[in-house]
Design an enzyme around this catalytic site. Sequence first.
Site, PDB file in Angstrom:
ATOM      1  N   LYS A  78      30.633  27.526  24.136  1.00 57.91           N
ATOM      2  CA  LYS A  78      30.496  26.097  25.055  1.00 57.91           C
ATOM      3  C   LYS A  78      29.384  26.396  26.344  1.00 57.91           C
ATOM      4  O   LYS A  78      28.744  25.328  26.772  1.00 57.91           O
ATOM      5  CB  LYS A  78      31.571  25.758  25.717  1.00 57.91           C
ATOM      6  CG  LYS A  78      32.453  25.103  24.484  1.00 57.91           C
ATOM      7  CD  LYS A  78      33.561  24.344  25.096  1.00 57.91           C
ATOM      8  CE  LYS A  78      34.866  23.753  24.033  1.00 57.91           C
ATOM      9  NZ  LYS A  78      35.775  22.910  24.848  1.00 57.91           N
ATOM     10  N   ASP A 114      34.987  16.485  26.228  1.00 61.25           N
ATOM     11  CA  ASP A 114      36.392  17.003  26.719  1.00 61.25           C
ATOM     12  C   ASP A 114      37.081  16.230  27.536  1.00 61.25           C
ATOM     13  O   ASP A 114      38.334  15.761  27.497  1.00 61.25           O
ATOM     14  CB  ASP A 114      36.503  18.332  26.730  1.00 61.25           C
ATOM     15  CG  ASP A 114      36.197  19.295  25.746  1.00 61.25           C
ATOM     16  OD1 ASP A 114      36.307  18.901  24.206  1.00 61.25           O
ATOM     17  OD2 ASP A 114      35.696  20.538  25.874  1.00 61.25           O
TER      18      ASP A 114
END
Length: 287
Positions: A78, A114
């Site tokens: 990420k 997220d």
Amino acid sequence: MDREDLGRSLDTGTVMYGVFGHPIGHSKSPLMLNEAFRATGLNAAYAAYSIVPGTLGEAVRGIRALGFRGINVTVPHKLEVMEYLDELDDTARRIGAVNTVVNDGGRLIGYNTDGIGYVRSLKEETGFAPSGKRIVLIGAGGAARGIGFALAQEGPSSLIIANRSADKAAQLANDLSSFAKSRGIPLADAAEELASADLIVNTTLVGMHPHVQEVPIDPSVLRSGQLVSDIVYTPRETLLLKEAKARGAAVHGGLGMFIYQGAYAFEYWTGKSAPVDAMRRIVEESL
Ligand code: ATR
């Protein structure tokens, strides 16, 4: 749709998607996103790619070469993936991590869904309105950064970061401080803040299967009138949530964050509303 039908439905017009991670074998994202494409009638398919560390740059260049429309990115890629993208949206840049890439005609744009996925799940599943509330986040890692930036936009009265290592708590609180009244404290000294919080969010993986007997805090500080939220969803109800319930607190599990981070990714890629109920149903059935 069974596998035979899926094979028959792929053709030269199928738009490809996937998730890059390592390991990736347990990801529920292919199941969830293929169901989303099926439910909305899109000619698209989503697969999991095990991208060995050191090969991420090549894999990302492949998105352009192969004409994939979008990719999700998960552990451990990420952060590194940001080096290979053409553009980052503001939220992803602030968080410092990307979990969703959109291929806009060869231009790769990074997003982070997220934190916004977490907040959408929190509001829709509990009705909790973060505005004016006292919030404590447990943890200061990648998940805490995403959730912290998303909650900071909601106007809480305070946003306390309680972390095992105090320096990381202070760093994240400092990064959040232009958006919310934020302060970092050592987790070991957090009892008073936890007791007076309206919302407590566990952003660590403490309590996740197989360590189901572990809790990130002493649950004796929890009480009715509080909402206790956990990003862990295996098990669906962690020991922290069980202890919170036993003391009369309301609870919120982590599955919704997973569903809604995928729903936002779907919406960025396709411009259509995500079929959230169908996505949730198929993931719940598989757990
Ligand atoms: P993620 O991206 O999942 O947030 P991470 O960036 O490695 O993962 O962060 C993990 C977080 O969980 C950190 O806040 C970590 O605390 P430290 O910064 O002190 O390492 C926290 N964490 C991990 N194990 C923990 C434990 N047993 N008790 C309390 N906090 C823990």
